[in-house]
Design a protein around this motif. Structure first.
Motif, mmCIF file in Angstrom:
data_model
loop_
_atom_site.group_PDB
_atom_site.id
_atom_site.type_symbol
_atom_site.label_atom_id
_atom_site.label_comp_id
_atom_site.label_asym_id
_atom_site.label_seq_id
_atom_site.Cartn_x
_atom_site.Cartn_y
_atom_site.Cartn_z
ATOM 1 N N TYR A 58 0.650 -1.167 0.099
ATOM 2 C CA TYR A 58 0.079 -0.135 0.137
ATOM 3 C C TYR A 58 0.818 1.182 0.048
ATOM 4 C CZ TYR A 58 -3.472 3.329 1.513
ATOM 5 O OH TYR A 58 -4.277 4.588 1.679
ATOM 6 N N GLU A 59 2.045 1.091 0.967
ATOM 7 C CA GLU A 59 2.919 2.482 0.721
ATOM 8 C C GLU A 59 3.422 2.726 -0.410
ATOM 9 O OE1 GLU A 59 7.172 3.688 2.737
ATOM 10 O OE2 GLU A 59 5.769 2.509 4.054
ATOM 11 N N PHE A 129 5.533 16.300 4.690
ATOM 12 C CA PHE A 129 6.096 14.988 4.629
ATOM 13 C C PHE A 129 4.582 14.045 4.824
ATOM 14 C CE2 PHE A 129 5.082 16.083 9.241
ATOM 15 C CZ PHE A 129 4.675 15.546 9.893
ATOM 16 N N VAL A 130 4.871 13.026 4.196
ATOM 17 C CA VAL A 130 3.776 12.012 3.916
ATOM 18 C C VAL A 130 3.960 10.656 4.989
ATOM 19 C CG1 VAL A 130 2.444 10.824 2.190
ATOM 20 C CG2 VAL A 130 3.800 12.877 1.397
ATOM 21 N N GLU A 131 2.748 10.297 5.329
ATOM 22 C CA GLU A 131 2.675 9.181 6.281
ATOM 23 C C GLU A 131 1.514 8.349 5.758
ATOM 24 O OE1 GLU A 131 4.934 8.232 8.518
ATOM 25 O OE2 GLU A 131 5.866 9.812 7.851
ATOM 26 N N MET A 132 1.689 7.133 5.453
ATOM 27 C CA MET A 132 0.793 6.131 4.924
ATOM 28 C C MET A 132 0.559 5.041 5.829
ATOM 29 S SD MET A 132 2.833 5.918 1.331
ATOM 30 C CE MET A 132 3.483 7.372 0.696
ATOM 31 N N SER A 133 -0.721 4.715 6.079
ATOM 32 C CA SER A 133 -1.072 3.491 6.905
ATOM 33 C C SER A 133 -2.248 2.705 6.528
ATOM 34 C CB SER A 133 -1.144 4.060 8.461
ATOM 35 O OG SER A 133 -1.598 2.877 9.255
ATOM 36 N N LYS A 137 -6.736 1.881 13.226
ATOM 37 C CA LYS A 137 -6.351 2.690 14.482
ATOM 38 C C LYS A 137 -5.314 3.666 14.231
ATOM 39 C CE LYS A 137 -7.738 -1.099 17.557
ATOM 40 N NZ LYS A 137 -7.398 -1.875 18.670
ATOM 41 N N THR A 138 -5.673 4.843 14.471
ATOM 42 C CA THR A 138 -4.522 5.986 14.016
ATOM 43 C C THR A 138 -3.776 6.657 15.401
ATOM 44 O OG1 THR A 138 -6.164 7.580 14.057
ATOM 45 C CG2 THR A 138 -5.909 6.556 12.065
ATOM 46 N N ALA A 139 -4.170 6.004 16.411
ATOM 47 C CA ALA A 139 -3.681 6.777 17.847
ATOM 48 C C ALA A 139 -2.000 6.766 17.698
ATOM 49 C CB ALA A 139 -3.856 6.298 18.947
ATOM 50 N N SER A 140 -1.365 5.522 17.459
ATOM 51 C CA SER A 140 0.138 5.668 17.426
ATOM 52 C C SER A 140 0.638 6.480 16.369
ATOM 53 C CB SER A 140 0.432 4.325 17.273
ATOM 54 O OG SER A 140 0.130 3.849 16.417
ATOM 55 N N LEU A 141 -0.181 6.548 15.005
ATOM 56 C CA LEU A 141 0.550 7.358 13.966
ATOM 57 C C LEU A 141 0.473 8.622 14.372
ATOM 58 C CD1 LEU A 141 1.259 7.902 10.872
ATOM 59 C CD2 LEU A 141 -1.066 7.639 10.300
ATOM 60 N N ASN A 142 -0.559 9.116 14.884
ATOM 61 C CA ASN A 142 -0.993 10.513 15.279
ATOM 62 C C ASN A 142 0.076 10.894 16.276
ATOM 63 O OD1 ASN A 142 -1.710 13.171 15.722
ATOM 64 N ND2 ASN A 142 -3.876 12.577 15.938
ATOM 65 N N LYS A 143 0.635 10.124 17.076
ATOM 66 C CA LYS A 143 1.702 10.360 18.396
ATOM 67 C C LYS A 143 3.057 10.579 17.718
ATOM 68 C CE LYS A 143 3.376 8.598 22.837
ATOM 69 N NZ LYS A 143 3.289 7.523 23.667
ATOM 70 N N ARG A 144 3.457 9.663 16.547
ATOM 71 C CA ARG A 144 4.584 9.721 15.838
ATOM 72 C C ARG A 144 4.734 11.054 14.969
ATOM 73 N NH1 ARG A 144 3.354 4.479 14.285
ATOM 74 N NH2 ARG A 144 2.826 4.921 12.109
ATOM 75 N N LEU A 145 3.644 11.627 14.786
ATOM 76 C CA LEU A 145 3.955 12.878 13.994
ATOM 77 C C LEU A 145 4.778 14.001 14.525
ATOM 78 C CD1 LEU A 145 0.348 13.175 12.224
ATOM 79 C CD2 LEU A 145 2.172 12.008 11.345
ATOM 80 N N ALA A 146 4.385 14.271 15.822
ATOM 81 C CA ALA A 146 5.063 15.414 16.846
ATOM 82 C C ALA A 146 6.287 15.247 16.462
ATOM 83 C CB ALA A 146 4.649 15.293 18.087
ATOM 84 N N LYS A 147 7.198 14.077 16.424
ATOM 85 C CA LYS A 147 8.582 14.099 16.356
ATOM 86 C C LYS A 147 8.956 14.370 14.951
ATOM 87 C CE LYS A 147 12.570 10.983 17.115
ATOM 88 N NZ LYS A 147 13.039 9.610 17.621
ATOM 89 N N LYS A 148 8.431 13.971 13.889
ATOM 90 C CA LYS A 148 8.474 14.118 12.737
ATOM 91 C C LYS A 148 8.750 15.691 12.391
ATOM 92 C CE LYS A 148 7.306 9.609 11.047
ATOM 93 N NZ LYS A 148 8.253 8.857 10.628
ATOM 94 N N TYR A 149 7.377 16.099 12.844
ATOM 95 C CA TYR A 149 7.190 17.657 12.489
ATOM 96 C C TYR A 149 8.135 18.397 13.077
ATOM 97 C CZ TYR A 149 4.972 22.177 12.918
ATOM 98 O OH TYR A 149 4.516 23.752 12.821
ATOM 99 N N ALA A 150 8.629 18.057 14.564
ATOM 100 C CA ALA A 150 9.695 18.846 15.031
ATOM 101 C C ALA A 150 10.995 18.728 14.349
ATOM 102 C CB ALA A 150 9.778 18.353 16.533
ATOM 103 N N LEU A 151 11.429 17.597 13.913
ATOM 104 C CA LEU A 151 12.599 17.580 13.331
ATOM 105 C C LEU A 151 12.801 18.365 12.067
ATOM 106 C CD1 LEU A 151 15.377 16.235 13.080
ATOM 107 C CD2 LEU A 151 14.254 14.283 11.918
#
Length: 380
Positions: A58-59, A129-133, A137-151
């Protein structure tokens, strides 16, 4: 830029792109073995392996469709190539924004991946930046966004950072994504004939271009991108020393409320502020019985939720095991062993070389910090 999903992407219309999917490298060893051994499709091991494999396809499907989307979008100025479109052989580069040995877009520091991005593209004033899944359930994906955005905010300080999230129908928590994120919903990938064909397709070699670069000047390689270097470990050391410069307080908590510090908390999760002696730590945790390296217990301020920080301790045992210890307000003790090859272990090894006697904290210091943690505020 207002990103609108096309019918082609929404319906995963990949007939003209299908052959390209066979040029990507897949982790199909486990699934191939299960199929060969006629393991039931209802077996949990088969379900897990199959779901993960479909997620990889899918990715790559979305990436292929995005290549076409970028080529035809006047607002997208450049799009980063990965996978089978790489011209350069991947080299063992120590740090920076690069394509790793799995042909993925990553930011590395000291040979370790800080973050991985499914795709990256630029407009006039923004970086997406693109994330595909395929997970519903999207909670863990949403949580990972903060690190990617900040970097990305740190290495591209003059661009607006945005996210494109591509999910399948039926995904939950879609409205919980941050305001900088655009969410696309597609059909599920259910082409069993294609999936089964890829399972047993001849594996492509890593680090080799097997597809011609699409004919457009928009398509660029990661090594050509200009960005501000982010020195991972030196920044951690700078934070430690700056936080300890206040003439009155052992740790300057107001320093951690600066706007940039919120980005650092998102990248690192925890920031190091010093160490306690093992004997002093026993005053805070009377049942503490680990034999620690150099009789030190490392002290951090850790982002335990998106809006809350707490003191979290790290005890490096003499047998090299690393324990994360949190003393909660309700008296509960949380102890978790950290992965030996993880970033936390690397950080702790680094700080054992950095710490001097001036970085030592007392029990009184710790109690003062706990009493005044509300000084550190986040906007989120």
């Amino acid at each position: 830029m207002n990103l609108k999903i096309t019918k082609k992407i929404k319906n995963l219309e990949i007939d003209e792109l299908k052959e390209n999917l066979f040029h990507y490298v897949y982790d199909n060893k486990t699934l191939k073995t299960l199929v060969k051994n006629n393991v039931s499709k209802d077996n949990i091991s088969y379900i897990t392996a199959y779901s993960s494999f479909v997620g990889e396809i899918y990715e790559n499907t979305i990436y292929e469709l995005l290549l076409d989307y970028a080529k035809n979008s006047p607002e997208i100025e450049s799009f980063v190539l990965k996978g089978p479109y790489q011209k350069m052989e991947n080299k063992f580069i120590k740090s920076g924004l690069l394509i790793d040995r799995s042909s993925q877009i990553v930011y590395k520091s000291a040979y370790k991946d800080i973050s991985e991005f499914d795709a990256l593209f630029f407009t006039e004033d923004s970086l997406f930046f693109v994330e595909m899944s395929t997970s519903k359930k999207t909670a863990s994906l949403n949580k990972r966004l903060a690190k990617k955005y900040a970097l990305l905010k740190l290495i591209f300080p003059y661009l607006e950072i945005k996210a494109l999230i591509v999910l399948t129908k039926g995904s939950v928590g879609v409205r919980n994504f941050p305001s900088y994120a655009t969410v696309w919903i597609t059909e599920d990938l259910e082409n069993e004939e294609l999936i089964n064909s890829i399972i047993f397709a001849k594996k492509m070699k890593n680090n080799m271009q097997t597809l011609s670069t699409p004919t457009s000047s928009k398509f660029i390689e990661a090594y050509s991108i200009k960005y501000k270097k982010f020195p991972y470990f030196p920044t951690l050391e700078w934070i430690l020393n700056t936080s300890r410069k206040h003439p009155k307080f052992a740790v300057d908590l107001r320093f951690f409320s600066l706007n940039k510090m919120e980005l650092y908390f998102d990248v690192y999760t925890k920031l190091y502020i010093g160490f306690l002696s093992s004997d002093d730590f026993k005053e805070l945790f009377s049942d503490f019985s680990y034999l620690t390296k150099e009789e030190k217990v490392i002290v951090t301020l850790e982002k335990v939720t998106q809006t809350q920080i707490d003191i979290v301790y790290y005890a490096k045992e003499t047998n090299e095991k690393l324990q994360r210890i949190r003393l909660c307000e309700d008296g509960e003790i949380s102890i978790k062993e950290k992965e030996p090859d993880g970033f936390t272990n690397a950080e702790v090894r680094f700080f054992y070389k950095v710490f001097e006697d001036k970085h030592r904290l007392s029990v009184e210091n710790i109690r003062h910090i706990l009493k005044n943690l509300n000084i550190v505020e986040f906007k989120k």
